[in-house]
Write an enzyme that holds these catalytic residues in place. Structure first.
Site, PDB file in Angstrom:
ATOM      1  N   PHE A  57       0.823  -0.819  -0.144  1.00  0.00           N
ATOM      2  CA  PHE A  57       0.228  -0.137   0.284  1.00  0.00           C
ATOM      3  C   PHE A  57       1.184   1.532  -0.005  1.00  0.00           C
ATOM      4  O   PHE A  57       0.716   1.829  -0.584  1.00  0.00           O
ATOM      5  CB  PHE A  57      -1.087   0.139   1.239  1.00  0.00           C
ATOM      6  CG  PHE A  57      -2.393   1.357   1.159  1.00  0.00           C
ATOM      7  CD1 PHE A  57      -3.309   0.765   0.349  1.00  0.00           C
ATOM      8  CD2 PHE A  57      -1.742   1.941   1.904  1.00  0.00           C
ATOM      9  CE1 PHE A  57      -3.856   1.585   0.497  1.00  0.00           C
ATOM     10  CE2 PHE A  57      -2.678   3.586   2.276  1.00  0.00           C
ATOM     11  CZ  PHE A  57      -3.818   2.926   1.182  1.00  0.00           C
ATOM     12  N   VAL A  79       4.716  -7.938  -2.184  1.00  0.00           N
ATOM     13  CA  VAL A  79       3.878  -9.629  -2.501  1.00  0.00           C
ATOM     14  C   VAL A  79       2.115  -9.253  -1.258  1.00  0.00           C
ATOM     15  O   VAL A  79       2.469  -8.787  -0.513  1.00  0.00           O
ATOM     16  CB  VAL A  79       5.092 -10.559  -1.947  1.00  0.00           C
ATOM     17  CG1 VAL A  79       4.048 -11.835  -1.550  1.00  0.00           C
ATOM     18  CG2 VAL A  79       6.217 -10.299  -2.543  1.00  0.00           C
ATOM     19  N   HIS A  87      -9.715  -7.056   1.803  1.00  0.00           N
ATOM     20  CA  HIS A  87      -8.714  -5.846   1.913  1.00  0.00           C
ATOM     21  C   HIS A  87      -7.604  -6.988   0.785  1.00  0.00           C
ATOM     22  O   HIS A  87      -7.358  -5.633   0.073  1.00  0.00           O
ATOM     23  CB  HIS A  87      -7.754  -7.466   3.812  1.00  0.00           C
ATOM     24  CG  HIS A  87      -6.344  -6.344   3.940  1.00  0.00           C
ATOM     25  ND1 HIS A  87      -6.806  -5.495   3.295  1.00  0.00           N
ATOM     26  CD2 HIS A  87      -5.207  -6.489   3.226  1.00  0.00           C
ATOM     27  CE1 HIS A  87      -5.319  -4.440   4.153  1.00  0.00           C
ATOM     28  NE2 HIS A  87      -4.371  -5.269   4.075  1.00  0.00           N
TER      29      HIS A  87
END
Length: 156
Positions: A57, A79, A87
């Site tokens: 993120f 990853v 999510h």
């Protein structure tokens, strides 16, 4: 994919400054990606540095900062493994859309080495580790060098 049909790329990185921005989740896979990108950049002659971030993120904001501060390109590595909640979709979408936006907003290449996986084995198969089928860190680094070269060829 097994790399079938892979293009021959110009991977002369002489004179380029590249920043590898890598997430910290799934350490074995991520370290394999970093190793592949590092080997490729070293062999290319590019100057490079590694910056670690908490997760995928956070890749876009640090990639943007690196490019704004003078890097010619960024190799983004992360990853993301699917879990039992939405999510996965949120983080995958945010990382992908954010890195695309960074490349378009800065006009500089971002090599996309973010693995979005159903399970850990898929990542191990793509991380460039001994026994891996693919090396996505290497591929992302090669792509970013070739893209810098393509952009620079337009200015001639």
């Amino acid at each position: 994919m097994s790399g079938q049909g892979s293009p021959e790329l110009d991977v002369d990185g002489t004179g380029l400054r590249v920043v590898i921005v890598a997430g910290s989740w799934h350490e074995e896979i991520t370290n394999g990606l970093i190793d592949g990108a590092t080997r490729t950049l070293e062999a290319s002659g590019a100057a490079f540095e590694l910056v670690r971030v908490p997760g995928s993120f956070e890749l876009p904001v640090v990639a943007k900062a690196a490019l704004d501060l003078g890097a010619d390109a960024v190799v983004a590595l992360g990853v993301i493994i699917r879990g039992g909640t939405p999510h996965f979709e949120y983080v995958s979408s945010a990382a992908t859309d954010g890195l695309t936006r960074v490349a378009l907003d800065t006009g500089k290449p971002v090599g996309f080495g973010v693995l979005t996986l159903d399970d850990e084995q898929q990542g191990l198969d793509r991380a460039g580790l001994p026994g891996s089928k693919e090396d996505k860190g290497r591929e992302a680094a090669e792509a970013v060098i070739a893209t810098v070269r393509a952009i620079r060829s337009l200015a001639r």
